[in-house]
Scaffold this motif. Structure first.
Motif, PDB file in Angstrom:
ATOM      1  N   ILE A 224      -6.244   1.098  -9.514  1.00 14.76           N
ATOM      2  CA  ILE A 224      -7.201   2.459  -9.929  1.00 14.76           C
ATOM      3  C   ILE A 224      -6.232   3.442 -10.245  1.00 14.76           C
ATOM      4  O   ILE A 224      -5.676   3.811 -11.173  1.00 14.76           O
ATOM      5  CB  ILE A 224      -8.734   2.971  -9.064  1.00 14.76           C
ATOM      6  CG1 ILE A 224      -9.406   1.975  -9.612  1.00 14.76           C
ATOM      7  CG2 ILE A 224      -9.223   4.398  -9.724  1.00 14.76           C
ATOM      8  CD1 ILE A 224     -10.841   2.091  -8.730  1.00 14.76           C
ATOM      9  N   GLU A 225      -5.015   3.460  -8.832  1.00 17.99           N
ATOM     10  CA  GLU A 225      -4.217   5.201  -9.296  1.00 17.99           C
ATOM     11  C   GLU A 225      -3.232   4.829 -10.266  1.00 17.99           C
ATOM     12  O   GLU A 225      -2.689   5.440 -11.186  1.00 17.99           O
ATOM     13  CB  GLU A 225      -3.498   5.721  -8.123  1.00 17.99           C
ATOM     14  CG  GLU A 225      -2.221   6.019  -7.381  1.00 17.99           C
ATOM     15  CD  GLU A 225      -1.828   5.789  -6.407  1.00 17.99           C
ATOM     16  OE1 GLU A 225       0.050   6.231  -5.976  1.00 17.99           O
ATOM     17  OE2 GLU A 225      -2.403   4.855  -5.571  1.00 17.99           O
ATOM     18  N   LEU A 226      -2.542   2.691 -10.067  1.00 17.12           N
ATOM     19  CA  LEU A 226      -1.730   2.884 -10.751  1.00 17.12           C
ATOM     20  C   LEU A 226      -1.996   2.094 -12.109  1.00 17.12           C
ATOM     21  O   LEU A 226      -1.540   1.864 -13.074  1.00 17.12           O
ATOM     22  CB  LEU A 226      -0.781   1.876 -10.502  1.00 17.12           C
ATOM     23  CG  LEU A 226       0.222   2.134  -8.939  1.00 17.12           C
ATOM     24  CD1 LEU A 226       0.431   1.353  -8.401  1.00 17.12           C
ATOM     25  CD2 LEU A 226       0.582   3.590  -9.166  1.00 17.12           C
ATOM     26  N   GLN A 227      -3.002   2.170 -13.192  1.00 14.86           N
ATOM     27  CA  GLN A 227      -3.736   1.545 -13.338  1.00 14.86           C
ATOM     28  C   GLN A 227      -3.312  -0.522 -14.129  1.00 14.86           C
ATOM     29  O   GLN A 227      -3.046  -0.295 -15.560  1.00 14.86           O
ATOM     30  CB  GLN A 227      -3.686   2.046 -15.009  1.00 14.86           C
ATOM     31  CG  GLN A 227      -4.559   3.352 -15.248  1.00 14.86           C
ATOM     32  CD  GLN A 227      -6.028   2.906 -14.706  1.00 14.86           C
ATOM     33  OE1 GLN A 227      -6.628   2.548 -15.699  1.00 14.86           O
ATOM     34  NE2 GLN A 227      -7.222   3.520 -13.818  1.00 14.86           N
ATOM     35  N   SER A 228      -3.273  -0.683 -13.125  1.00  6.85           N
ATOM     36  CA  SER A 228      -2.006  -2.122 -12.953  1.00  6.85           C
ATOM     37  C   SER A 228      -2.189  -2.668 -12.209  1.00  6.85           C
ATOM     38  O   SER A 228      -1.731  -2.298 -10.892  1.00  6.85           O
ATOM     39  CB  SER A 228      -0.634  -1.945 -13.897  1.00  6.85           C
ATOM     40  OG  SER A 228      -0.205  -2.779 -13.785  1.00  6.85           O
ATOM     41  N   PHE A 229      -3.039  -4.341 -11.913  1.00 11.52           N
ATOM     42  CA  PHE A 229      -2.803  -4.732 -11.128  1.00 11.52           C
ATOM     43  C   PHE A 229      -1.607  -5.299 -10.369  1.00 11.52           C
ATOM     44  O   PHE A 229      -0.999  -5.014  -9.348  1.00 11.52           O
ATOM     45  CB  PHE A 229      -3.159  -5.916 -11.321  1.00 11.52           C
ATOM     46  CG  PHE A 229      -4.834  -6.000 -11.183  1.00 11.52           C
ATOM     47  CD1 PHE A 229      -5.237  -6.402  -9.620  1.00 11.52           C
ATOM     48  CD2 PHE A 229      -5.694  -5.973 -11.889  1.00 11.52           C
ATOM     49  CE1 PHE A 229      -7.188  -6.400  -9.626  1.00 11.52           C
ATOM     50  CE2 PHE A 229      -7.231  -6.007 -12.103  1.00 11.52           C
ATOM     51  CZ  PHE A 229      -7.717  -6.197 -10.682  1.00 11.52           C
ATOM     52  N   GLU A 230      -0.326  -5.418 -11.726  1.00 13.17           N
ATOM     53  CA  GLU A 230       0.631  -5.496 -11.412  1.00 13.17           C
ATOM     54  C   GLU A 230       1.901  -5.076 -10.936  1.00 13.17           C
ATOM     55  O   GLU A 230       2.287  -4.927 -10.004  1.00 13.17           O
ATOM     56  CB  GLU A 230       1.618  -6.585 -13.000  1.00 13.17           C
ATOM     57  CG  GLU A 230       3.050  -6.669 -12.837  1.00 13.17           C
ATOM     58  CD  GLU A 230       3.335  -6.533 -14.106  1.00 13.17           C
ATOM     59  OE1 GLU A 230       4.368  -7.057 -13.853  1.00 13.17           O
ATOM     60  OE2 GLU A 230       3.035  -6.702 -15.304  1.00 13.17           O
ATOM     61  N   LYS A 231       1.365  -3.246 -11.093  1.00  8.43           N
ATOM     62  CA  LYS A 231       1.961  -1.823 -10.650  1.00  8.43           C
ATOM     63  C   LYS A 231       1.580  -2.091  -8.694  1.00  8.43           C
ATOM     64  O   LYS A 231       2.243  -1.994  -8.308  1.00  8.43           O
ATOM     65  CB  LYS A 231       2.015  -1.193 -11.047  1.00  8.43           C
ATOM     66  CG  LYS A 231       2.763  -1.015 -12.733  1.00  8.43           C
ATOM     67  CD  LYS A 231       2.525   0.282 -13.250  1.00  8.43           C
ATOM     68  CE  LYS A 231       3.002   0.139 -14.677  1.00  8.43           C
ATOM     69  NZ  LYS A 231       3.148   1.833 -15.429  1.00  8.43           N
TER      70      LYS A 231
END
Length: 90
Positions: A25-32
């Motif tokens: 949620i914080e980074l808006q990316s599973f990869e990140k």
């Protein structure tokens, strides 16, 4: 490895809510999130799935923008409070 009441123990592993749902949620990316946690994207998904199974409800919406469900929000807010209290006590 330390744990508290909000951690979910699976075998020899402790799953921390902030280290899956919160990072995505914080980074808006599973990869990140995976890169930040130094684990695979699959491991992030597995952590979230384990927590969702444990709590019996989805913890986040899996479409952009990623956001916590009501249950996920309660869990993350509680986790933040516990971490703050642990910091105050040490």
């Amino acid at each position: 490895m330390s744990s508290n009441a909000l951690d979910f123990v699976v075998g020899d592993y402790v799953v921390y809510p902030k280290h899956g749902v919160g990072r995505v949620i914080e980074l808006q990316s599973f990869e990140k999130a995976a890169n930040k946690l130094n684990i695979s994207q699959s491991a992030v998904s597995q952590r979230i799935a384990l927590l969702e199974k444990h709590y019996g409800a989805p913890l986040m919406l899996r479409y952009l923008p990623y956001q916590a469900t009501a249950v996920g929000e309660k869990l993350l807010n509680h986790w933040i409070k516990v971490q703050w209290l642990e910091g105050v006590l040490t």
